[in-house]
Design an enzyme around this catalytic site. Structure first.
Site, mmCIF file in Angstrom:
data_model
loop_
_atom_site.group_PDB
_atom_site.id
_atom_site.type_symbol
_atom_site.label_atom_id
_atom_site.label_comp_id
_atom_site.label_asym_id
_atom_site.label_seq_id
_atom_site.Cartn_x
_atom_site.Cartn_y
_atom_site.Cartn_z
ATOM 1 C CG ASN A 85 -6.460 -0.774 0.806
ATOM 2 O OD1 ASN A 85 -5.811 -0.323 -0.147
ATOM 3 N ND2 ASN A 85 -5.891 -1.219 1.907
ATOM 4 C CG HIS A 113 -3.087 3.528 1.874
ATOM 5 N ND1 HIS A 113 -3.497 3.121 0.624
ATOM 6 C CD2 HIS A 113 -3.182 2.441 2.684
ATOM 7 C CE1 HIS A 113 -3.815 1.844 0.673
ATOM 8 N NE2 HIS A 113 -3.643 1.402 1.893
ATOM 9 C CB CYS A 125 -0.952 -0.001 1.186
ATOM 10 S SG CYS A 125 -2.163 -1.329 1.065
HETATM 11 C C1 LIG Z 1 -10.041 -5.802 9.431
HETATM 12 C C2 LIG Z 1 -10.596 -4.816 10.398
HETATM 13 C C3 LIG Z 1 -11.615 -3.897 9.722
HETATM 14 C C4 LIG Z 1 -11.322 -5.561 11.524
HETATM 15 O O1 LIG Z 1 -11.837 -4.634 12.448
HETATM 16 P P1 LIG Z 1 -11.610 -4.859 14.007
HETATM 17 O O2 LIG Z 1 -12.308 -3.760 14.692
HETATM 18 O O3 LIG Z 1 -10.136 -5.007 14.234
HETATM 19 O O4 LIG Z 1 -12.376 -6.185 14.227
HETATM 20 P P2 LIG Z 1 -11.835 -7.472 14.953
HETATM 21 O O5 LIG Z 1 -10.878 -8.186 14.066
HETATM 22 O O6 LIG Z 1 -11.423 -7.109 16.341
HETATM 23 O O7 LIG Z 1 -13.148 -8.298 15.027
HETATM 24 C C5 LIG Z 1 -14.213 -7.944 15.904
HETATM 25 C C6 LIG Z 1 -15.310 -8.936 15.712
HETATM 26 O O8 LIG Z 1 -15.928 -8.701 14.430
HETATM 27 C C7 LIG Z 1 -15.921 -9.900 13.670
HETATM 28 N N1 LIG Z 1 -15.769 -9.559 12.255
HETATM 29 C C8 LIG Z 1 -14.637 -9.532 11.500
HETATM 30 N N2 LIG Z 1 -14.938 -9.169 10.263
HETATM 31 C C9 LIG Z 1 -16.259 -8.962 10.218
HETATM 32 C C10 LIG Z 1 -17.146 -8.572 9.212
HETATM 33 N N3 LIG Z 1 -16.751 -8.308 7.963
HETATM 34 N N4 LIG Z 1 -18.460 -8.448 9.521
HETATM 35 C C11 LIG Z 1 -18.892 -8.696 10.751
HETATM 36 N N5 LIG Z 1 -18.103 -9.084 11.755
HETATM 37 C C12 LIG Z 1 -16.796 -9.202 11.490
HETATM 38 C C13 LIG Z 1 -14.768 -10.701 14.196
HETATM 39 O O9 LIG Z 1 -14.950 -12.071 13.926
HETATM 40 C C14 LIG Z 1 -14.823 -10.381 15.661
HETATM 41 O O10 LIG Z 1 -15.810 -11.167 16.267
HETATM 42 P P3 LIG Z 1 -15.554 -11.843 17.704
HETATM 43 O O11 LIG Z 1 -15.331 -10.678 18.600
HETATM 44 O O12 LIG Z 1 -16.809 -12.606 17.922
HETATM 45 O O13 LIG Z 1 -14.326 -12.678 17.510
HETATM 46 C C15 LIG Z 1 -9.499 -3.953 11.065
HETATM 47 O O14 LIG Z 1 -8.688 -4.780 11.860
HETATM 48 C C16 LIG Z 1 -8.633 -3.258 10.083
HETATM 49 O O15 LIG Z 1 -9.078 -2.348 9.400
HETATM 50 N N6 LIG Z 1 -7.359 -3.627 10.039
HETATM 51 C C17 LIG Z 1 -6.419 -2.991 9.134
HETATM 52 C C18 LIG Z 1 -6.717 -3.456 7.744
HETATM 53 C C19 LIG Z 1 -5.961 -2.668 6.752
HETATM 54 O O16 LIG Z 1 -5.969 -1.473 6.773
HETATM 55 N N7 LIG Z 1 -5.316 -3.377 5.844
HETATM 56 C C20 LIG Z 1 -4.586 -2.810 4.797
HETATM 57 C C21 LIG Z 1 -3.337 -2.266 5.314
HETATM 58 S S1 LIG Z 1 -2.704 -1.110 4.280
#
Ligand SMILES: CC(C)(COP(=O)(O)OP(=O)(O)OC[C@H]1O[C@@H](n2cnc3c(N)ncnc32)[C@H](O)[C@@H]1OP(=O)(O)O)[C@@H](O)C(=O)NCCC(=O)NCCS
Length: 332
Positions: free
Chosen positions: A287, A257, A117
């Protein structure tokens, strides 16, 4: 740093596929909801390149053709094309080679650059060096990714985030006090295990096993990536401001980004920037990896004025991250 030749972005263009994949569509594919995706990421829909015979080089070529036609420049006038991507059409030849053949850039050399990214920023700095050294007059930097080709649409953690698109800029020398002023680019390879495509390279060549294990899809430890992204992108944006003695009121635009709206908000808060000064189109495209920053510049181009102080900032797999400070070089 004083230098005789500066490098300026002198045109920008983008290309995204027509097909939209909405949050509503995703609710039919994985257990999720529009509300969850919107509040956690800010994304509403992404664009998907459906045609299986078209990929990153195709999107890049369309963006570059638009770029050149804006300035009435022929493809054979380009000296260098750098394609930032993590979804090359093939491992080799380079996507840059395929693009050059497709657009007729017969007097150019080119190569791909892999920094996930942060790819566009790393490629922009690389392209600028060729201009500043005087060895090239016209450089095209294209950030382009067909993320849908490596997304597992049964993994709700990743399939909600990524989309396809391409954005390109033209770089030319300038003697005016505009263009790229400063850059800070960083890599911490110890982050390599948190965001990756495991198989398909020389370490784990494609096999039935790698396919069965879904190792050709994006693997992401979302929480860890989020934690690093929030702090590193904000840190580097603040660092480049400090280094160049820029206050929030001196900055016209932040071009972050587009990974997650919460990461963008944290960066803007750290810089003390008003929401009105932040380019955000994540709700439309998700993204698009190397394409997010040039796609923003493309969409905001008409609002940009010569002399505007602009900070570009990114974070991505590797880990890679960085910021570039530039003064916009033209009025549209
Ligand atoms: C992926 C991302 C959106 C997940 O959000 P989060 O707030 O960290 O969520 P978590 O991983 O803590 O998950 C929380 C809960 O939601 C659930 N969950 C994950 N994805 C889900 C979705 N699409 N829909 C509903 N629930 C979801 C998980 O299973 C978890 O459930 P649990 O508590 O029962 O285990 C976040 O971690 C993120 O944006 N990370 C960076 C990603 C990124 O920018 N990548 C590119 C880098 S350049």
């Amino acid at each position: 740093m004083s230098k005789n030749l500066s490098c300026a972005i002198t045109a920008v263009a983008g290309w995204v596929p027509d097909t939209k994949l909405t949050n509503e569509d995703l609710t039919n594919m994985v257990e999720t909801s529009d509300e969850w995706i919107t509040t956690r990421t800010g994304i509403k829909e992404r664009r998907i390149l459906k045609d299986p015979d078209k990929a990153t080089a195709y999107m890049s070529s369309r963006a570059i053709e638009r770029l050149l036609s804006k300035r009435n420049i022929k493809a054979n006038e380009i000296d260098l094309i750098i394609c930032a991507t993590v979804t090359p059409d093939m491992l080799f030849p380079s996507t840059a080679s395929i693009i050059m053949d497709s657009i007729g850039a017969t007097n150019s050399f080119g190569f791909d650059l892999s920094a996930a990214c942060s790819g566009f920023l790393f490629a922009l700095k690389t392209g600028a060096s060729y201009i500043e050294s005087g060895s090239c007059q016209k450089v095209v930097v294209v950030g382009s990714d067909k993320m849908s080709s490596i997304v597992d649409y049964s993994d709700r953690q990743t399939c909600i985030i990524f989309g396809d698109g391409a954005g390109a800029v033209l770089l030319e020398p300038t003697k005016e006090p505009v263009g790229i002023q400063d850059s800070i680019l960083k890599v911490d390879g110890s982050g390599k295990q948190y965001l990756k495509q495991i198989a398909g390279g020389s370490l784990r060549p494609s096999s039935h096993k790698t396919v069965d294990n879904k190792e050709h899809y994006i693997f992401q430890d979302g929480k860890t990536v989020f934690k690093f992204a929030v702090s590193k992108m904000a840190d580097v944006a603040a660092e480049i401001m400090q280094k160049n003695k820029l206050k929030a009121e001196d900055i016209s635009w932040l071009v972050p980004h587009q990974a997650n709206l919460r990461i963008i908000d944290a960066t803007a808060r750290r810089m003390g920037l008003d929401n009105k000064k932040i380019m955000i189109n994540i709700q439309k495209y998700g993204n698009t990896t190397a394409a997010t920053i040039p796609l923003c510049l493309w969409e905001w181009e008409k609002k940009l004025k010569k002399g505007d102080n602009i900070i570009l900032a990114a974070f991505g797999g590797g880990f890679t991250w960085g910021a570039i400070y530039l003064k916009w070089a033209y009025n549209s």
